[in-house]
Write a protein that holds these residues in place. Sequence first.
Motif, PDB file in Angstrom:
ATOM      1  N   ILE A  57       0.890  -1.163   0.000  1.00 55.31           N
ATOM      2  CA  ILE A  57       0.000   0.000   0.000  1.00 55.31           C
ATOM      3  C   ILE A  57       0.929   1.213   0.000  1.00 55.31           C
ATOM      4  O   ILE A  57       1.695   1.409   0.948  1.00 55.31           O
ATOM      5  CB  ILE A  57      -0.877   0.003   1.263  1.00 55.31           C
ATOM      6  N   THR A  58       0.897   1.990  -1.065  1.00 55.89           N
ATOM      7  CA  THR A  58       1.861   3.065  -1.235  1.00 55.89           C
ATOM      8  C   THR A  58       1.156   4.408  -1.101  1.00 55.89           C
ATOM      9  O   THR A  58       0.346   4.793  -1.943  1.00 55.89           O
ATOM     10  CB  THR A  58       2.549   2.932  -2.607  1.00 55.89           C
ATOM     11  N   ASP A  59       1.457   5.097  -0.003  1.00 55.44           N
ATOM     12  CA  ASP A  59       0.806   6.379   0.289  1.00 55.44           C
ATOM     13  C   ASP A  59       1.646   7.501  -0.319  1.00 55.44           C
ATOM     14  O   ASP A  59       2.281   8.289   0.378  1.00 55.44           O
ATOM     15  CB  ASP A  59       0.675   6.537   1.815  1.00 55.44           C
ATOM     16  N   SER A  60       1.615   7.578  -1.644  1.00 59.97           N
ATOM     17  CA  SER A  60       2.519   8.455  -2.404  1.00 59.97           C
ATOM     18  C   SER A  60       2.426   9.919  -1.994  1.00 59.97           C
ATOM     19  O   SER A  60       3.413  10.643  -2.034  1.00 59.97           O
ATOM     20  CB  SER A  60       2.201   8.363  -3.893  1.00 59.97           C
ATOM     21  N   ALA A  61       1.216  10.367  -1.649  1.00 61.25           N
ATOM     22  CA  ALA A  61       1.030  11.786  -1.330  1.00 61.25           C
ATOM     23  C   ALA A  61       1.128  12.044   0.172  1.00 61.25           C
ATOM     24  O   ALA A  61       0.989  13.181   0.612  1.00 61.25           O
ATOM     25  CB  ALA A  61      -0.318  12.268  -1.852  1.00 61.25           C
ATOM     26  N   GLY A  62       1.377  11.007   0.947  1.00 61.24           N
ATOM     27  CA  GLY A  62       1.415  11.183   2.404  1.00 61.24           C
ATOM     28  C   GLY A  62       0.080  11.679   2.930  1.00 61.24           C
ATOM     29  O   GLY A  62       0.014  12.546   3.806  1.00 61.24           O
ATOM     30  N   ALA A  63      -0.990  11.127   2.393  1.00 59.63           N
ATOM     31  CA  ALA A  63      -2.328  11.647   2.675  1.00 59.63           C
ATOM     32  C   ALA A  63      -3.134  10.785   3.639  1.00 59.63           C
ATOM     33  O   ALA A  63      -4.187  11.214   4.110  1.00 59.63           O
ATOM     34  CB  ALA A  63      -3.108  11.799   1.366  1.00 59.63           C
ATOM     35  N   GLY A  65       8.494  14.804  -1.424  1.00 61.52           N
ATOM     36  CA  GLY A  65       7.571  15.495  -0.516  1.00 61.52           C
ATOM     37  C   GLY A  65       8.286  15.803   0.792  1.00 61.52           C
ATOM     38  O   GLY A  65       9.394  16.343   0.789  1.00 61.52           O
ATOM     39  N   ALA A  66       7.658  15.427   1.909  1.00 61.92           N
ATOM     40  CA  ALA A  66       8.316  15.610   3.206  1.00 61.92           C
ATOM     41  C   ALA A  66       9.176  14.400   3.557  1.00 61.92           C
ATOM     42  O   ALA A  66       9.629  14.259   4.687  1.00 61.92           O
ATOM     43  CB  ALA A  66       7.277  15.857   4.292  1.00 61.92           C
ATOM     44  N   GLY A  67       9.409  13.521   2.578  1.00 63.22           N
ATOM     45  CA  GLY A  67      10.189  12.319   2.825  1.00 63.22           C
ATOM     46  C   GLY A  67       9.303  11.198   3.343  1.00 63.22           C
ATOM     47  O   GLY A  67       8.079  11.331   3.421  1.00 63.22           O
ATOM     48  N   ASN A  68       9.948  10.080   3.659  1.00 63.40           N
ATOM     49  CA  ASN A  68       9.225   8.867   4.059  1.00 63.40           C
ATOM     50  C   ASN A  68       9.248   8.699   5.573  1.00 63.40           C
ATOM     51  O   ASN A  68       9.541   9.636   6.302  1.00 63.40           O
ATOM     52  CB  ASN A  68       9.860   7.660   3.355  1.00 63.40           C
ATOM     53  N   THR A  69       8.975   7.493   6.008  1.00 61.03           N
ATOM     54  CA  THR A  69       9.117   7.125   7.418  1.00 61.03           C
ATOM     55  C   THR A  69      10.597   7.226   7.771  1.00 61.03           C
ATOM     56  O   THR A  69      11.419   6.516   7.186  1.00 61.03           O
ATOM     57  CB  THR A  69       8.644   5.676   7.615  1.00 61.03           C
ATOM     58  N   ARG A 107       7.003  21.471   4.963  1.00 59.52           N
ATOM     59  CA  ARG A 107       6.833  22.871   4.568  1.00 59.52           C
ATOM     60  C   ARG A 107       5.501  23.045   3.856  1.00 59.52           C
ATOM     61  O   ARG A 107       4.766  22.086   3.631  1.00 59.52           O
ATOM     62  CB  ARG A 107       7.998  23.285   3.658  1.00 59.52           C
ATOM     63  N   LYS A 108       5.244  24.257   3.488  1.00 57.19           N
ATOM     64  CA  LYS A 108       3.954  24.613   2.886  1.00 57.19           C
ATOM     65  C   LYS A 108       3.566  23.702   1.722  1.00 57.19           C
ATOM     66  O   LYS A 108       2.446  23.205   1.651  1.00 57.19           O
ATOM     67  CB  LYS A 108       4.048  26.067   2.411  1.00 57.19           C
ATOM     68  N   GLY A 109       4.518  23.466   0.832  1.00 55.12           N
ATOM     69  CA  GLY A 109       4.213  22.663  -0.353  1.00 55.12           C
ATOM     70  C   GLY A 109       3.923  21.212  -0.009  1.00 55.12           C
ATOM     71  O   GLY A 109       2.930  20.643  -0.464  1.00 55.12           O
ATOM     72  N   SER A 110       4.771  20.608   0.809  1.00 54.16           N
ATOM     73  CA  SER A 110       4.573  19.189   1.122  1.00 54.16           C
ATOM     74  C   SER A 110       3.314  18.991   1.968  1.00 54.16           C
ATOM     75  O   SER A 110       2.599  18.003   1.812  1.00 54.16           O
ATOM     76  CB  SER A 110       5.811  18.602   1.809  1.00 54.16           C
ATOM     77  N   GLY A 164      -3.904  15.440  -1.089  1.00 55.99           N
ATOM     78  CA  GLY A 164      -3.764  14.097  -1.641  1.00 55.99           C
ATOM     79  C   GLY A 164      -3.419  14.111  -3.118  1.00 55.99           C
ATOM     80  O   GLY A 164      -4.036  13.409  -3.921  1.00 55.99           O
ATOM     81  N   VAL A 165      -2.451  14.938  -3.485  1.00 54.59           N
ATOM     82  CA  VAL A 165      -2.048  15.043  -4.898  1.00 54.59           C
ATOM     83  C   VAL A 165      -0.536  14.843  -5.027  1.00 54.59           C
ATOM     84  O   VAL A 165       0.196  14.946  -4.048  1.00 54.59           O
ATOM     85  CB  VAL A 165      -2.413  16.422  -5.492  1.00 54.59           C
ATOM     86  N   TYR A 166      -0.094  14.591  -6.233  1.00 56.73           N
ATOM     87  CA  TYR A 166       1.334  14.458  -6.512  1.00 56.73           C
ATOM     88  C   TYR A 166       2.045  15.804  -6.395  1.00 56.73           C
ATOM     89  O   TYR A 166       1.469  16.851  -6.716  1.00 56.73           O
ATOM     90  CB  TYR A 166       1.544  13.933  -7.935  1.00 56.73           C
ATOM     91  N   SER A 167       3.298  15.766  -5.981  1.00 56.21           N
ATOM     92  CA  SER A 167       4.056  17.004  -5.829  1.00 56.21           C
ATOM     93  C   SER A 167       4.273  17.708  -7.164  1.00 56.21           C
ATOM     94  O   SER A 167       4.477  18.910  -7.209  1.00 56.21           O
ATOM     95  CB  SER A 167       5.400  16.727  -5.146  1.00 56.21           C
ATOM     96  N   SER A 168       4.195  16.955  -8.253  1.00 60.33           N
ATOM     97  CA  SER A 168       4.390  17.574  -9.564  1.00 60.33           C
ATOM     98  C   SER A 168       3.274  18.570  -9.886  1.00 60.33           C
ATOM     99  O   SER A 168       3.404  19.391 -10.785  1.00 60.33           O
ATOM    100  CB  SER A 168       4.446  16.498 -10.657  1.00 60.33           C
ATOM    101  N   PHE A 169       2.177  18.510  -9.112  1.00 57.32           N
ATOM    102  CA  PHE A 169       1.068  19.445  -9.355  1.00 57.32           C
ATOM    103  C   PHE A 169       1.303  20.821  -8.738  1.00 57.32           C
ATOM    104  O   PHE A 169       0.653  21.791  -9.127  1.00 57.32           O
ATOM    105  CB  PHE A 169      -0.238  18.888  -8.743  1.00 57.32           C
ATOM    106  N   LEU A 170       2.203  20.881  -7.749  1.00 62.25           N
ATOM    107  CA  LEU A 170       2.308  22.092  -6.940  1.00 62.25           C
ATOM    108  C   LEU A 170       2.601  23.331  -7.776  1.00 62.25           C
ATOM    109  O   LEU A 170       1.916  24.341  -7.693  1.00 62.25           O
ATOM    110  CB  LEU A 170       3.376  21.923  -5.844  1.00 62.25           C
ATOM    111  N   LEU A 171       3.637  23.214  -8.608  1.00 66.14           N
ATOM    112  CA  LEU A 171       4.061  24.369  -9.401  1.00 66.14           C
ATOM    113  C   LEU A 171       2.970  24.780 -10.386  1.00 66.14           C
ATOM    114  O   LEU A 171       2.660  25.972 -10.541  1.00 66.14           O
ATOM    115  CB  LEU A 171       5.356  24.009 -10.143  1.00 66.14           C
ATOM    116  N   HIS A 172       2.374  23.798 -11.040  1.00 69.86           N
ATOM    117  CA  HIS A 172       1.286  24.088 -11.987  1.00 69.86           C
ATOM    118  C   HIS A 172       0.129  24.800 -11.279  1.00 69.86           C
ATOM    119  O   HIS A 172      -0.451  25.745 -11.815  1.00 69.86           O
ATOM    120  CB  HIS A 172       0.772  22.788 -12.617  1.00 69.86           C
ATOM    121  N   ALA A 173      -0.191  24.323 -10.093  1.00 67.72           N
ATOM    122  CA  ALA A 173      -1.317  24.912  -9.355  1.00 67.72           C
ATOM    123  C   ALA A 173      -1.005  26.348  -8.961  1.00 67.72           C
ATOM    124  O   ALA A 173      -1.876  27.222  -8.999  1.00 67.72           O
ATOM    125  CB  ALA A 173      -1.626  24.071  -8.116  1.00 67.72           C
TER     126      ALA A 173
END
Lengths: 341, 341
Positions: A168-174, A231-235, A277-280, A287-296
């Motif tokens: 189970i991969t919580d890619s967005a840390g959500a 993102g903010a990194g893993n465990t 930080r704010k972005g992560s 619950g989105v990919y980090s690649s969306f941040l800049l576009h958003a």
Amino acid sequence: MKRNSDQPIKITEVSLRDGSHVVKHQFTEAQVKSVTKALDDAGMHYIEVSHGDGLGGSTLQYGKSLVDEMKLIEAAVEEAKQATVAVLLIPGIGTVHELKQANSLGAGLVRVATHVTEADVSAQHIEYARKLGMETFGFLMMAHSAPVEKLVEQAKLMESYGAQGVYITDSAGALLPHEVRERVRALRNSLQVEVGFHAHNNLSLAVANTLAAIEEGATRIDGSVRCLGAGAGNTQTEALIAVLNRLGIDVGIDLYKIMDLAEEVVGPILPGSQEIRKGSLAMGYAGVYSSFLLHAERAAKRFNLDSRDILLELGKRKAVGGQEDMILDVAAELAQRKVEM
Amino acid sequence: MKRNSDQPIKITEVSLRDGSHVVKHQFTEAQVKSVTKALDDAGMHYIEVSHGDGLGGSTLQYGKSLVDEMKLIEAAVEEAKQATVAVLLIPGIGTVHELKQANSLGAGLVRVATHVTEADVSAQHIEYARKLGMETFGFLMMAHSAPVEKLVEQAKLMESYGAQGVYITDSAGALLPHEVRERVRALRNSLQVEVGFHAHNNLSLAVANTLAAIEEGATRIDGSVRCLGAGAGNTQTEALIAVLNRLGIDVGIDLYKIMDLAEEVVGPILPGSQEIRKGSLAMGYAGVYSSFLLHAERAAKRFNLDSRDILLELGKRKAVGGQEDMILDVAAELAQRKVEM
């Protein structure tokens, strides 16, 4: 803590793969060697080495690696006396050709990763990996974005292809702890094979989510030393081992050695701190990919919106990587809604 | 998530008090004003302002403040339109005189803090604070180091003195989620007044421990923006509010404003990142005060030991602040034991 499994827990250190995003894929052979050597000496079970987006990820689209990942895999294999070197393969980015090459260089385990609703594209890669004799696991990304029944259905597909376990991969840390429990429990009840869990720390819950997963019977766990991951990194591996020690769960990894290598070997590689930080945080919250941040952020400026409202809406719509075009449409809609209010 | 309380949750932001340790007590009036103004505007309930070791802490022993804390309290009160300015008082460091002065300047809430086994020294301070008409809470520090029954007994003492609530204070960041649950549950079952929880993030569990506390019925919660607090910092306020929003628990604090001030107002004050590093992790793992770290390292060098073994032994013996002398004795004993093995 009572674990819902009597299998041993196996840890995969992902800083040399997920952390590749953090260093913009600029890992050197010397870095991979020093980190692998120290991790191996501490008793780490698996050490994943690949481009951040898996084998074959070194492209203009995903970011060019400084050093060919096959060279990095070779460097890791050379230093790993007891640990197994693992690779990540996302079908569509990497192919069975790269997998074969990685295996011939000594990589012994592969995680075949797909979006949580697209397990079917992993069939031939999983079958091929098994034929190669590799330990073979499925890796269902953005697992928070699908209902539990869907996750179970997709994991069962991977099992049917021959996967020896599914993460189970919580890619967005959500995910929140109770959501992790629910998902691990459902997979434990439905699969014959092992269940794994890969966290991100965007909501500051990675260690707690991992504990919840272990309690529910997950036996394959990912960590990254110093949170060196997207993102903010893993465990954070060293925090996880400390907590497991406190719980009396011995995984055979030396805490002091992990703490020391975190400071002395991984520390100098970190381009900056891995704080939340704010972005992560926005990524975990929406619950989105980090690649969306800049576009958003760009779309927010254009339509005079808060980028976080755009990200939240994208999260609700379960936008996935490659759907960055959707961002402008969503922003336009939100701006229209604002006018109408 | 079902909460074992129908009282509203009240958050106290501690970055301007616990964070005082991080900046070595060098907060300026301008910093206190800008942080308070932004927090107040975001809807924060309480903003604690005092020397890191509470009122009267500005001494050679605990570290001299750059600016008199009364001036800082005054500055905060000036900016707090809706929030209440809070102070911390550790009897023996601060006195009722300073409390009276802080109250006359506008501080409306006090937490009277003692070691978890020494609640009796808080009696006159709690009574005095009530007479002043301040909101008055007890704050039981190093709560991990006492058995649950002892914690209950001490909290009941504080309640009997007039405390309107008692905080479980995880000073070393050593508690695990199930240990937090057990403690909050025990206090909820034994006290008529509110239960609070103050976390540190040394084991990367602050947000999760706080969630566990809230679920069990704690209604007074501490956070620090950007983890600006001693050790690895506290429950990161912006992550906590994001998670509470996700759980549908509205505490009336604006997440976006907290995220923005974390970046723009608190960020520039941070002397460095608040990651979990070797020292803070050792502190949480061993369950000792951070003031022991340096002493343990010195003793380790002298006796050729690992400083973490010394810290662990100190944790087992429940050494408290002021017992730094014990460190050399413990080191000598451990060295002797090593010889005998």
